[in-house]
Each structure stands twice: as C-alpha cells, then as structure tokens.
Design an enzyme around this catalytic site. Structure first.
Site: not given
Ligand code: CA2
Length: 146
Positions: A74, A107, A100, A10-11, A18, A98, A77, A23
C-alpha cells in the site's frame, strides 16, 4: 515456505486515529496482524515495513529481490506520484499486489491514477481492513498454494 513482504507507505502509521469514515477505525497493527495470520495460514512468513520516506520503500523493494516471493504494497499517496517506487517494482520479478483500504477510483481525480499499477500482478482496493487478508490470499494463490 515463502516470505511475503508487506509495505506500508506514508501516513499509514496514523490509521485508526483520523478519517475513520474513509479508512476505518482499526490500526495498522490490526491490519498487519490480519495479513500475518493469512500468510501463516498458507505456510508463509510475513515481514512488514512502514515508512513515510520514498527511498526507504525503494530500498525495501530492492532488498526483497531473491529473498521474498511476493510483495503486498500500500504505497499511500506515493501510489499517485512515485516513479521511483514504480521503477523498483518493475525490477522485482516476484508476485506483487497493490493494496488500498479505500477505492481510489471513486475518490478525488488526483487519486484515480496509479503510477505503480502497470507493474503489479493485481490490485485489491476498497475493502478496508479485510483487504489485508484478501491481498495476502491473492499473493498466496499466485504462489501456487491455494
Ligand atoms: O486507500 C488507501 O489505502 C490509500 O493508499 C491511502 C492513502 C491515500 O493517499 C491513497 O490515495 C489511498 C493515504 C493513507 C493515509 O492514511 C491515513 C490514515 C488515517 C489518518 C490519516 C491518514
């Protein structure tokens, strides 16, 4: 030649729009392109599925059984909460990486637990876009061709 399944949770479709300080500013398409290039450099094919829905990710993992030699995931969340994805990975016997972009261990407290980590071959975290290439190379090495 093997097929490697890359799963994005997700996301991750919002990548590059953003939170670039966490990221990066590259898009998911950029990351998938790097992963595909790495897979093809090792003679493998790469399939990519992104979903914001837990069940879609579970079904993609189930569908990879007997079809894909490795999964790079990946889980977004869901990393921290999804026993359903953890169970699906446990039932998949191929190579599992896995992945990330950030390093969740550095974090917020709630990101420091991965419920899927116990069911994967290994983890690549904290290397941003480069992690996509590194994760595929790790999978290819484990498949025995590097
Ligand atoms: O660091 C990673 O790849 C995560 O899997 C990314 C997830 C986060 O919940 C994990 O804790 C770590 C979040 C992905 C959301 O990505 C976004 C990218 C741009 C704007 C908003 C969200």
């Amino acid at each position: 030649m093997a097929t490697i399944l890359l799963l994005s949770g997700p996301n991750l479709n919002l990548l590059g729009t953003r939170e670039p300080h966490i990221y990066g500013s590259d898009t998911l398409d950029d990351c998938v392109g790097d992963a595909r290039a790495a897979a093809e450099a090792h003679g493998h094919a790469l399939e990519h599925v992104q979903s914001n829905h837990e069940g879609d990710l579970v079904e993609a993992i189930q569908g990879a059984r007997d079809r894909c030699a490795a999964i790079v995931i990946n889980p977004g969340a869901y990393t921290h909460s999804s026993y359903a994805i953890a169970d699906a990975l446990a039932a998949y016997s191929g190579v599992k990486v896995e992945l990330h972009l950030s390093n969740p261990a550095s974090r917020e407290e709630w990101r420091r637990t991965s419920v899927v980590a116990a069911y994967v071959t290994g983890t690549v975290a904290g290397f941003g876009r480069a992690g996509y290439r590194l994760a595929v190379e790790a999978a290819a090495a484990r498949l025995g061709d590097a």
